[in-house]
Write a protein that holds these residues in place. Structure first.
Motif, PDB file in Angstrom:
ATOM      1  N   ARG A 266       0.857  -1.195   0.000  1.00  0.00           N
ATOM      2  CA  ARG A 266       0.000   0.000   0.000  1.00  0.00           C
ATOM      3  C   ARG A 266       0.885   1.235   0.000  1.00  0.00           C
ATOM      4  O   ARG A 266       2.028   1.205   0.481  1.00  0.00           O
ATOM      5  CB  ARG A 266      -0.898   0.005   1.251  1.00  0.00           C
ATOM      6  CG  ARG A 266      -2.014  -1.015   1.233  1.00  0.00           C
ATOM      7  CD  ARG A 266      -3.183  -0.584   0.353  1.00  0.00           C
ATOM      8  NE  ARG A 266      -3.712   0.712   0.756  1.00  0.00           N
ATOM      9  CZ  ARG A 266      -4.625   0.879   1.726  1.00  0.00           C
ATOM     10  NH1 ARG A 266      -5.105  -0.182   2.373  1.00  0.00           N
ATOM     11  NH2 ARG A 266      -5.061   2.087   2.026  1.00  0.00           N
TER      12      ARG A 266
ATOM     13  N   GLU B 251      -2.909  -3.435   6.446  1.00  0.00           N
ATOM     14  CA  GLU B 251      -4.075  -2.573   6.688  1.00  0.00           C
ATOM     15  C   GLU B 251      -3.981  -1.897   8.049  1.00  0.00           C
ATOM     16  O   GLU B 251      -4.289  -0.707   8.189  1.00  0.00           O
ATOM     17  CB  GLU B 251      -5.367  -3.387   6.583  1.00  0.00           C
ATOM     18  CG  GLU B 251      -5.757  -3.757   5.171  1.00  0.00           C
ATOM     19  CD  GLU B 251      -5.945  -2.548   4.270  1.00  0.00           C
ATOM     20  OE1 GLU B 251      -6.528  -1.542   4.738  1.00  0.00           O
ATOM     21  OE2 GLU B 251      -5.501  -2.587   3.123  1.00  0.00           O
TER      22      GLU B 251
ATOM     23  N   LYS C 254      -3.610   2.184   8.638  1.00  0.00           N
ATOM     24  CA  LYS C 254      -4.514   2.945   9.515  1.00  0.00           C
ATOM     25  C   LYS C 254      -3.726   3.675  10.598  1.00  0.00           C
ATOM     26  O   LYS C 254      -4.037   4.827  10.941  1.00  0.00           O
ATOM     27  CB  LYS C 254      -5.544   2.006  10.153  1.00  0.00           C
ATOM     28  CG  LYS C 254      -6.581   1.485   9.180  1.00  0.00           C
ATOM     29  CD  LYS C 254      -7.507   0.477   9.848  1.00  0.00           C
ATOM     30  CE  LYS C 254      -8.532  -0.075   8.874  1.00  0.00           C
ATOM     31  NZ  LYS C 254      -9.410  -1.104   9.497  1.00  0.00           N
TER      32      LYS C 254
END
Length: 340
Positions: A3, A52, A56
């Motif tokens: 990401r 993930e 965050k």
């Protein structure tokens, strides 16, 4: 899985990564991911679920950095714990809004969700009880709110008080006049006020009578109008002292009561006024109880672990006592006609 996160400025990146990339290394170790900086872009790689969580965490830290928060280990660990448990939505707007600015120019803000709720309660209610373990900022934030109200001229006076109870050791007779004798008990309050106002301003306001730091016994018989009043270490009051203190409240005044019910220094046969107040006052409008936990500890990370360990010990002791009481007074059970 990979990401990417775009960061607006180099200043935000420096704040996010920390000294010698210490903040990012902590995230990498906790979530078992690789975090790489390429110009204004951050690349996060690893297992999908962990990536993930790391994304965050980094996004929330960037939001805090944008609001002016200096990102250090305690902020990283706090945000990671929320992202790990899936409660990151609670972090919204954390770090925004400044209670007041210290004498050195440092803004004082809520650093945890619990602290944010605590400050909001102080803003809305005439009487607030802040209950929680050491290191959660109960007293410091209450003093910050008092100084803010004083500077805005919402109150004309700040009164700080606490019971003069020794913490498990006898100090004997102390030299000097009455003020000299009680000063050691009130030192934490002096320190907080000095930090917010600066030594010179603090002493000037004391001489003018606009700031008063006194033991709880000095409150009897007074009516305190137009004042911001803080009772610290309230777990060491008796129910009678707590009632006496709360009934000193006058018009246009606010009261904040702080304490830690796991650190009661009263004799074993005495009831804590803080525990008693939570039962007696729980349904009164305008009185709010805010409970802070080990997650709100903003001292060294070890303090959080120490608090948690002692809480577990206290809970285990309560369970043992309840079991013994049940065996002594509860129902008897039978097995093949034999009493168990």
């Amino acid at each position: 899985m990979e990401r990417y996160i775009e960061v607006e400025s180099m200043e935000l990146l420096i704040n996010l990564f920390g000294s010698f990339d210490s903040n990012v290394k902590l995230i990498e170790k906790e979530f078992d991911v690789a975090v790489i900086n390429r110009g204004s872009e951050i690349k996060i790689g690893g297992d999908a679920e962990n990536v993930e969580k790391a994304v965050k965490t980094i996004q929330n830290l960037i939001g805090m950095a944008k609001s002016g928060t200096v990102i250090a280990e305690q902020e990283v660990r706090y945000v990671m714990s929320h992202c790990e448990s899936g409660s990151e939505e609670e972090l919204a707007e954390l770090g925004q809004g400044c209670v007041c600015v210290t004498a050195r120019g440092n803004p004082i803000k809520a650093k945890t969700v619990g602290q944010k709720k605590y400050l909001e309660a102080i803003e809305k209610n005439p009487i607030v009880f802040g209950i929680g373990p050491a290191g959660t900022g109960k007293t410091y934030l209450a003093v910050a709110a008092a100084v803010a109200a004083f500077k805005k001229k919402n109150v004309n006076k700040i009164i700080l008080t606490r019971p003069a109870v020794e913490a498990g050791e006898k100090l004997g007779f102390l030299p000097g006049d009455m003020q000299d004798k009680v000063d050691p008990y009130l030192r934490p309050l002096y320190d907080a006020l000095g930090d917010m106002l600066g030594g010179e301003t603090f002493h000037k306001n004391i001489e003018r009578g606009q700031i008063e730091v006194a033991p709880l016994a000095y409150m009897r018989g007074r009516t305190l109008d137009d004042a911001f009043i803080i009772l610290d270490e309230a777990q060491n009051t008796t129910p009678e002292q707590m009632k006496m203190f709360l009934t000193r409240m006058g018009f246009s005044s606010r009261i904040v009561v702080t304490g830690d019910i796991t650190q009661i220094d009263l004799p074993s046969d005495k009831t804590s006024g803080l525990k008693d107040a939570e039962i007696v006052l729980k349904n009164i409008e305008g009185v709010e109880f805010i409970h802070l936990s080990e997650r709100d500890v903003i001292r060294h990370p070890l303090v959080q672990k120490i608090v948690k360990a002692y809480e577990k010990k206290a809970l285990d002791r309560e369970r043992v006592q309840a079991r013994r009481a049940g065996n002594r007074y509860g129902r008897r059970t039978y097995d093949n006609g034999n009493i168990k």
